[in-house]
Design a protein around this motif. Structure first.
Motif, PDB file in Angstrom:
ATOM      1  N   CYS A 160       0.826  -1.206   0.000  1.00 52.75           N
ATOM      2  CA  CYS A 160       0.000   0.000   0.000  1.00 52.75           C
ATOM      3  C   CYS A 160       0.860   1.256   0.000  1.00 52.75           C
ATOM      4  CB  CYS A 160      -0.913  -0.008   1.225  1.00 52.75           C
ATOM      5  SG  CYS A 160      -2.015   1.407   1.327  1.00 52.75           S
ATOM      6  N   GLY A 161       0.490   2.191  -0.874  1.00 49.94           N
ATOM      7  CA  GLY A 161       1.228   3.444  -0.973  1.00 49.94           C
ATOM      8  C   GLY A 161       0.369   4.576  -1.484  1.00 49.94           C
ATOM      9  N   PRO A 162       0.964   5.769  -1.679  1.00 52.34           N
ATOM     10  CA  PRO A 162       0.200   6.973  -2.035  1.00 52.34           C
ATOM     11  C   PRO A 162      -0.535   6.900  -3.366  1.00 52.34           C
ATOM     12  CG  PRO A 162       2.383   7.546  -1.194  1.00 52.34           C
ATOM     13  CD  PRO A 162       2.372   6.061  -1.386  1.00 52.34           C
ATOM     14  N   ASP A 163      -0.120   6.015  -4.259  1.00 51.18           N
ATOM     15  CA  ASP A 163      -0.784   5.920  -5.565  1.00 51.18           C
ATOM     16  C   ASP A 163      -1.971   4.972  -5.558  1.00 51.18           C
ATOM     17  OD1 ASP A 163       1.060   7.674  -6.706  1.00 51.18           O
ATOM     18  OD2 ASP A 163       2.438   6.050  -7.254  1.00 51.18           O
ATOM     19  N   ASP A 164      -2.232   4.331  -4.435  1.00 54.24           N
ATOM     20  CA  ASP A 164      -3.241   3.280  -4.421  1.00 54.24           C
ATOM     21  C   ASP A 164      -4.645   3.787  -4.135  1.00 54.24           C
ATOM     22  OD1 ASP A 164      -2.130   0.679  -5.028  1.00 54.24           O
ATOM     23  OD2 ASP A 164      -0.888   0.942  -3.240  1.00 54.24           O
ATOM     24  N   ARG A 165      -5.585   3.215  -4.883  1.00 51.89           N
ATOM     25  CA  ARG A 165      -7.007   3.310  -4.569  1.00 51.89           C
ATOM     26  C   ARG A 165      -7.353   2.003  -3.846  1.00 51.89           C
ATOM     27  NH1 ARG A 165      -6.642   4.682 -10.066  1.00 51.89           N
ATOM     28  NH2 ARG A 165      -7.487   2.630 -10.636  1.00 51.89           N
ATOM     29  N   VAL A 166      -7.638   2.098  -2.552  1.00 47.00           N
ATOM     30  CA  VAL A 166      -7.762   0.915  -1.708  1.00 47.00           C
ATOM     31  C   VAL A 166      -9.220   0.613  -1.408  1.00 47.00           C
ATOM     32  CG1 VAL A 166      -7.150  -0.139   0.508  1.00 47.00           C
ATOM     33  CG2 VAL A 166      -5.521   1.376  -0.649  1.00 47.00           C
TER      34      VAL A 166
END
Length: 342
Positions: A160-166
């Motif tokens: 998980c990181g800043p570019d993810d749509r979770v």
């Protein structure tokens, strides 16, 4: 001391056992509160087959140091602590790599039948598993470190990181932990699917957009999910993970609702999704989560919504198991429910 004993499916009783003594390398902990985990409930009903008659369960706990065994330093009587329930061997390749959750000789407090665990007034645990908490921290927060560590490990397993749509599937305690973990790791957007309205409301207060399982997740996230944290673990939840995720998405299976599930294999292979398993956490992740909890992040004050004493624990287990309770996280106070310090 008083303990809560599992005698078999749907049968818990309050009984008396001898007070434990801290052996060399152990810390004696007076238990303040212990959370009822979903795995405890599945153990209570007998459906997961991982509990044994006569066992004392409980692994989401907070307490105070009552004494130390020979060779233990760094703890003072009265210190507020939480306990990492995963006891690893410390000598294998997995332990050397800091992946204690993969230790083949691991024992889990609350699961291993010979360990008197945290649904008790006092417990003796290895000093290496005891983690101090900051003075003045609301006491109940210590009982949240363990489930929050599960969510943190799952989010990290998924990269998980800043570019993810979770997308988090399931708004129960582990789903809530996954929401907070995704926020902690800086995810671009977080959504949750959950059929129960009261859990959707709670998820919304934690920073996720909340939907029924058939809701417009892509609209909420700004596109299909790039990372799915499945906190349910069923055939239906995996189908939802695939339906709401992008090509090439990572799907982390952290929920354990069923021991076997049907997998939409074509949608995994032809659209190159990655399915990732996640089980508990490393010792370092547990310590990092305890430190994070020590900063009092917003949302933790919403997570505990039920409190019982030891006598009330069997009824709490029954109502959680039969679905009549709407609580997400119930804490058992072995010494009686106090005026809450929150």
């Amino acid at each position: 001391m008083q303990v809560l004993v599992w005698n078999g499916p749907w049968d818990l009783t309050v009984e008396t056992k001898p007070d434990p003594v801290a052996a060399a390398g152990e810390v004696l902990v007076t238990v303040a509160a212990t959370g009822i985990c979903g795995s405890d409930v599945h153990g209570f009903t007998g459906e997961n087959g991982r509990r044994h008659p006569g066992q004392v369960m409980g692994h989401e706990t907070v307490g105070r140091v009552a004494g130390v065994g020979e060779g233990v330093v760094g703890f003072t009587e009265g210190d507020v602590v939480t306990v990492n329930p995963l006891i690893a061997c410390g000598a294998c390749t997995a332990c050397a790599a800091g992946a204690e959750q993969s230790c083949a000789r691991r024992r889990v407090i609350g699961v291993h039948p010979e360990i008197v665990a945290a649904f008790a007034e006092t417990m003796a645990v290895p000093a290496t598993n005891v983690v101090a908490l900051p003075a003045g921290l609301p006491l109940e927060y210590g009982a949240l470190v363990e489930p929050l560590s599960v969510g943190y490990h799952a989010a990290r397993r998924g990269g998980c990181g800043p570019d993810d749509r979770v997308l988090v599937i399931g708004g129960g305690p582990i789903g809530q932990a996954c929401i907070l973990a995704a926020r902690r790791l800086g995810a671009h957007a977080v959504a949750v699917t959950e059929p129960a309205e009261h859990r959707r409301e709670l998820a919304g207060s934690l920073g996720a957009t909340a939907h029924a399982p058939d809701g417009d997740v892509a609209g909420a996230l700004g596109g299909p999910a790039t990372l799915v944290l499945d906190a349910v673990g069923s055939t239906a939840s995996i189908a939802g993970a695939v339906a709401h995720s992008a090509l090439g998405a990572r799907i982390v299976l952290v929920g354990m609702n069923a021991p076997r599930i049907d997998l939409p294999a074509y949608a995994v292979s032809t659209e190159e999704r990655t399915l990732i398993g996640s089980f508990c956490y490393s010792a370092q992740e547990f310590r990092e989560t305890a430190q994070w909890v020590g900063t009092r992040p917003a949302g933790l004050e919403r997570l505990v919504d039920g409190r019982v004493d030891m006598a009330g624990a069997p009824g709490a287990f029954t109502s959680l198991a039969d679905g009549s309770a709407l609580n997400s996280k119930v804490l058992v106070y072995p010494h009686g429910v106090p005026d809450i310090d929150r």
